[in-house]
Design a protein around this motif. Structure first.
Motif, PDB file in Angstrom:
ATOM      1  N   ILE A 295     -41.124-113.479  10.699  1.00 14.28           N
ATOM      2  CA  ILE A 295     -39.912-112.936  10.288  1.00 14.28           C
ATOM      3  C   ILE A 295     -39.986-112.246   9.056  1.00 14.28           C
ATOM      4  N   ASN A 296     -39.775-110.933   9.157  1.00 12.54           N
ATOM      5  CA  ASN A 296     -39.626-109.902   8.156  1.00 12.54           C
ATOM      6  C   ASN A 296     -38.324-109.947   7.267  1.00 12.54           C
ATOM      7  N   ASP A 297     -37.234-110.112   8.281  1.00 14.54           N
ATOM      8  CA  ASP A 297     -35.940-110.096   7.747  1.00 14.54           C
ATOM      9  C   ASP A 297     -34.968-110.759   8.690  1.00 14.54           C
ATOM     10  N   ILE A 298     -33.925-111.409   8.158  1.00 15.01           N
ATOM     11  CA  ILE A 298     -33.071-112.504   9.117  1.00 15.01           C
ATOM     12  C   ILE A 298     -32.004-112.319   8.364  1.00 15.01           C
ATOM     13  N   GLY A 299     -30.801-112.383   8.957  1.00 14.30           N
ATOM     14  CA  GLY A 299     -29.540-112.420   8.484  1.00 14.30           C
ATOM     15  C   GLY A 299     -28.202-112.550   9.188  1.00 14.30           C
ATOM     16  N   PRO A 300     -27.140-112.820   8.649  1.00 17.85           N
ATOM     17  CA  PRO A 300     -25.827-112.970   9.462  1.00 17.85           C
ATOM     18  C   PRO A 300     -25.405-111.785   9.800  1.00 17.85           C
ATOM     19  N   ILE A 301     -24.739-111.385  10.516  1.00 18.94           N
ATOM     20  CA  ILE A 301     -23.756-110.034  10.541  1.00 18.94           C
ATOM     21  C   ILE A 301     -22.210-110.443  10.422  1.00 18.94           C
ATOM     22  N   LYS A 302     -21.914-109.817   9.016  1.00 16.08           N
ATOM     23  CA  LYS A 302     -20.410-110.243   8.645  1.00 16.08           C
ATOM     24  C   LYS A 302     -19.705-108.855   8.486  1.00 16.08           C
ATOM     25  N   PRO A 303     -18.481-108.748   9.108  1.00 19.53           N
ATOM     26  CA  PRO A 303     -17.839-109.945   9.768  1.00 19.53           C
ATOM     27  C   PRO A 303     -18.350-109.896  11.351  1.00 19.53           C
ATOM     28  N   ARG A 304     -18.007-110.832  12.049  1.00 16.03           N
ATOM     29  CA  ARG A 304     -18.706-110.889  13.489  1.00 16.03           C
ATOM     30  C   ARG A 304     -18.116-109.939  14.453  1.00 16.03           C
ATOM     31  N   TYR A 305     -18.396-108.967  14.258  1.00 12.64           N
ATOM     32  CA  TYR A 305     -17.844-107.663  15.507  1.00 12.64           C
ATOM     33  C   TYR A 305     -18.203-108.048  16.821  1.00 12.64           C
ATOM     34  N   ALA A 306     -17.118-107.624  17.529  1.00  9.82           N
ATOM     35  CA  ALA A 306     -17.100-107.832  18.967  1.00  9.82           C
ATOM     36  C   ALA A 306     -17.447-106.546  19.594  1.00  9.82           C
ATOM     37  N   VAL A 307     -18.527-106.639  20.437  1.00  7.55           N
ATOM     38  CA  VAL A 307     -19.105-105.462  20.882  1.00  7.55           C
ATOM     39  C   VAL A 307     -19.212-105.516  22.567  1.00  7.55           C
ATOM     40  N   LYS A 308     -19.036-104.242  23.144  1.00  7.18           N
ATOM     41  CA  LYS A 308     -19.086-104.213  24.246  1.00  7.18           C
ATOM     42  C   LYS A 308     -20.562-104.065  24.596  1.00  7.18           C
TER      43      LYS A 308
ATOM     44  N   ARG B  14     -25.307-107.105  31.273  1.00  2.00           N
ATOM     45  CA  ARG B  14     -24.268-106.386  31.115  1.00  2.00           C
ATOM     46  C   ARG B  14     -22.980-107.016  30.438  1.00  2.00           C
ATOM     47  N   THR B  15     -23.260-107.836  29.573  1.00  2.00           N
ATOM     48  CA  THR B  15     -22.180-108.643  29.100  1.00  2.00           C
ATOM     49  C   THR B  15     -21.842-108.091  27.517  1.00  2.00           C
ATOM     50  N   GLY B  16     -20.900-108.176  26.919  1.00  2.00           N
ATOM     51  CA  GLY B  16     -20.710-107.975  25.668  1.00  2.00           C
ATOM     52  C   GLY B  16     -20.501-109.374  24.955  1.00  2.00           C
ATOM     53  N   GLY B  17     -20.245-109.495  23.608  1.00  2.71           N
ATOM     54  CA  GLY B  17     -19.631-110.434  22.886  1.00  2.71           C
ATOM     55  C   GLY B  17     -19.788-110.438  21.570  1.00  2.71           C
ATOM     56  N   VAL B  18     -19.978-111.383  20.587  1.00  5.18           N
ATOM     57  CA  VAL B  18     -19.778-110.960  19.213  1.00  5.18           C
ATOM     58  C   VAL B  18     -21.063-111.365  18.678  1.00  5.18           C
ATOM     59  N   LEU B  19     -21.369-110.438  17.682  1.00  9.92           N
ATOM     60  CA  LEU B  19     -22.500-110.045  16.874  1.00  9.92           C
ATOM     61  C   LEU B  19     -22.565-111.273  15.723  1.00  9.92           C
ATOM     62  N   LEU B  20     -23.906-112.115  15.924  1.00  9.38           N
ATOM     63  CA  LEU B  20     -24.114-113.309  14.979  1.00  9.38           C
ATOM     64  C   LEU B  20     -25.093-112.910  13.895  1.00  9.38           C
ATOM     65  N   ALA B  21     -26.042-112.231  14.314  1.00  9.80           N
ATOM     66  CA  ALA B  21     -27.145-112.112  13.487  1.00  9.80           C
ATOM     67  C   ALA B  21     -28.022-111.127  13.878  1.00  9.80           C
ATOM     68  N   TYR B  22     -28.960-110.945  13.052  1.00 10.84           N
ATOM     69  CA  TYR B  22     -30.263-109.682  13.429  1.00 10.84           C
ATOM     70  C   TYR B  22     -31.480-110.580  13.004  1.00 10.84           C
ATOM     71  N   VAL B  23     -32.736-109.977  13.417  1.00 17.14           N
ATOM     72  CA  VAL B  23     -33.904-110.797  12.893  1.00 17.14           C
ATOM     73  C   VAL B  23     -34.829-109.725  13.353  1.00 17.14           C
ATOM     74  N   TYR B  24     -35.977-109.497  12.498  1.00 12.04           N
ATOM     75  CA  TYR B  24     -37.146-108.736  13.045  1.00 12.04           C
ATOM     76  C   TYR B  24     -38.155-109.028  12.023  1.00 12.04           C
TER      77      TYR B  24
END
Length: 130
Positions: free
Chosen positions: A69-82, A120-130
């Motif tokens: 893991i180089n970077d990991i973190g929460p996505i705030k606010p938790r955006y709703a995405v299609k 093909r489903t949307g949802g709420v963004l929680l976090a990113y990692v790379y």
């Protein structure tokens, strides 16, 4: 003032342990959301095995770190995405194409943006990692 978002807490704990070069980290308190997020990280090869320990006060997870893991973190606010909008969010949070994952909570469970696009489903963004 304690941090109230258990997922943010867990991700930052993992990030700090990874930066310090530790082999494993204890994440607490345990929650289903944290567990499913750890499962996605495990499926994509960012963390090793995840072990739950019931300590009688919320439980905790012991997570094996693989040093990937180089970077990991929460996505705030938790955006709703299609699902069609996912590529825009990839550009925003990930360093390059095909590198890293976004973690979403969808009606089909917690999954990476790759799986969400396939289904093909949307949802709420929680976090990113790379």
């Amino acid at each position: 003032m304690p941090m109230l978002d258990v997922l943010s807490n867990a991700l930052i704990t993992i990030k700090n342990a990874e930066m310090a070069g530790r082999g494993q980290v204890t994440v607490w308190p345990a929650s289903k959301l944290v567990y499913y997020t750890l499962r996605v990280l495990q499926r994509h090869g960012y963390v090793g095995e995840v072990e739950y320990i019931d300590d009688g006060r919320g439980g905790k997870y012991i997570v094996k770190l693989l040093g990937k893991i180089n970077d990991i973190g929460p996505i705030k606010p938790r955006y709703a995405v299609k699902w069609r909008e996912i590529p825009e969010w990839e550009q925003k949070y990930l360093p390059a194409r095909q590198i890293g994952i976004l973690i979403l909570s969808t009606p089909h469970g917690v999954m990476s943006h790759v799986e969400a696009k396939e289904k093909r489903t949307g949802g709420v963004l929680l976090a990113y990692v790379y």
